[in-house]
Scaffold this motif. Structure first.
Motif, short mmCIF file in Angstrom:
data_model
loop_
_atom_site.label_atom_id
_atom_site.label_comp_id
_atom_site.label_asym_id
_atom_site.label_seq_id
_atom_site.Cartn_x
_atom_site.Cartn_y
_atom_site.Cartn_z
N LYS A 229 9.27 -3.91 -10.11
CA LYS A 229 10.67 -3.62 -9.45
C LYS A 229 10.88 -2.74 -8.37
N ALA A 230 10.01 -1.66 -8.17
CA ALA A 230 9.92 -0.78 -7.13
C ALA A 230 9.75 -1.44 -6.03
N GLU A 231 8.51 -2.38 -5.83
CA GLU A 231 8.09 -2.78 -4.77
C GLU A 231 9.21 -3.91 -4.11
N LYS A 232 10.01 -4.55 -5.16
CA LYS A 232 10.96 -5.28 -4.64
C LYS A 232 12.28 -4.78 -4.14
N ASN A 233 12.28 -3.47 -4.40
CA ASN A 233 13.63 -2.71 -3.78
C ASN A 233 13.40 -1.91 -2.73
N ILE A 234 12.11 -1.74 -2.16
CA ILE A 234 11.72 -0.98 -1.08
C ILE A 234 12.07 -1.48 0.43
N LYS A 235 12.78 -0.58 1.06
CA LYS A 235 13.19 -1.12 2.63
C LYS A 235 12.22 -0.79 3.36
N LYS A 236 11.79 0.72 3.44
CA LYS A 236 11.03 1.15 4.56
C LYS A 236 10.07 2.29 3.74
N HIS B 219 16.27 14.26 -8.94
CA HIS B 219 16.26 13.40 -10.43
C HIS B 219 14.68 12.78 -10.31
N GLU B 220 14.01 12.69 -11.26
CA GLU B 220 12.93 11.75 -11.44
C GLU B 220 12.78 10.67 -12.26
N VAL B 221 12.42 9.55 -11.74
CA VAL B 221 12.42 8.31 -12.40
C VAL B 221 11.02 7.72 -12.52
N MET B 222 10.64 6.82 -13.48
CA MET B 222 9.52 6.03 -13.45
C MET B 222 9.92 4.53 -13.40
N GLY C 284 0.53 3.46 -9.90
CA GLY C 284 -0.40 2.88 -10.66
C GLY C 284 0.49 1.67 -11.17
N MET C 285 0.57 1.29 -12.47
CA MET C 285 1.40 0.19 -12.97
C MET C 285 2.76 0.31 -12.73
N ASP C 286 2.92 1.94 -12.74
CA ASP C 286 4.56 2.33 -12.64
C ASP C 286 4.29 3.36 -11.63
N ASP D 265 1.02 -1.19 -0.06
CA ASP D 265 0.08 0.22 0.09
C ASP D 265 0.85 1.20 -0.01
N ILE D 266 1.04 1.91 -1.02
CA ILE D 266 1.98 2.99 -1.38
C ILE D 266 1.12 3.98 -1.90
#
Length: 66
Positions: free
Chosen positions: A48-55, A40-43, A28-30, A2-3
């Protein structure tokens, strides 16, 4: 996971500028995120994002029960 928009994500690996925190601008999907160090802004794809979230921080407080 839940982000929400305006959450701060602490990632497992830091950005090359040295900051490991990202502000969520769009979900969303991204995820569209802005580096808190250099701006710097990235999409990234959600998977991939959820896999790399620590906190996750919401309103300056760590979010439990992801």
């Amino acid at each position: 996971m839940d982000i929400h928009v305006n959450d701060i994500l602490k990632m497992k690996k830091p950005h090359p500028c040295g900051s490991g925190e990202w502000l969520v601008l769009r979900v969303g999907m991204d995820f569209k995120m802005r580096c808190q160090g250099c701006g710097h802004e990235v999409m990234l794809p959600r998977s991939k994002a959820e896999k790399n979230i620590k906190k996750v921080f919401r309103d300056g407080q760590p979010v439990e029960n992801l």
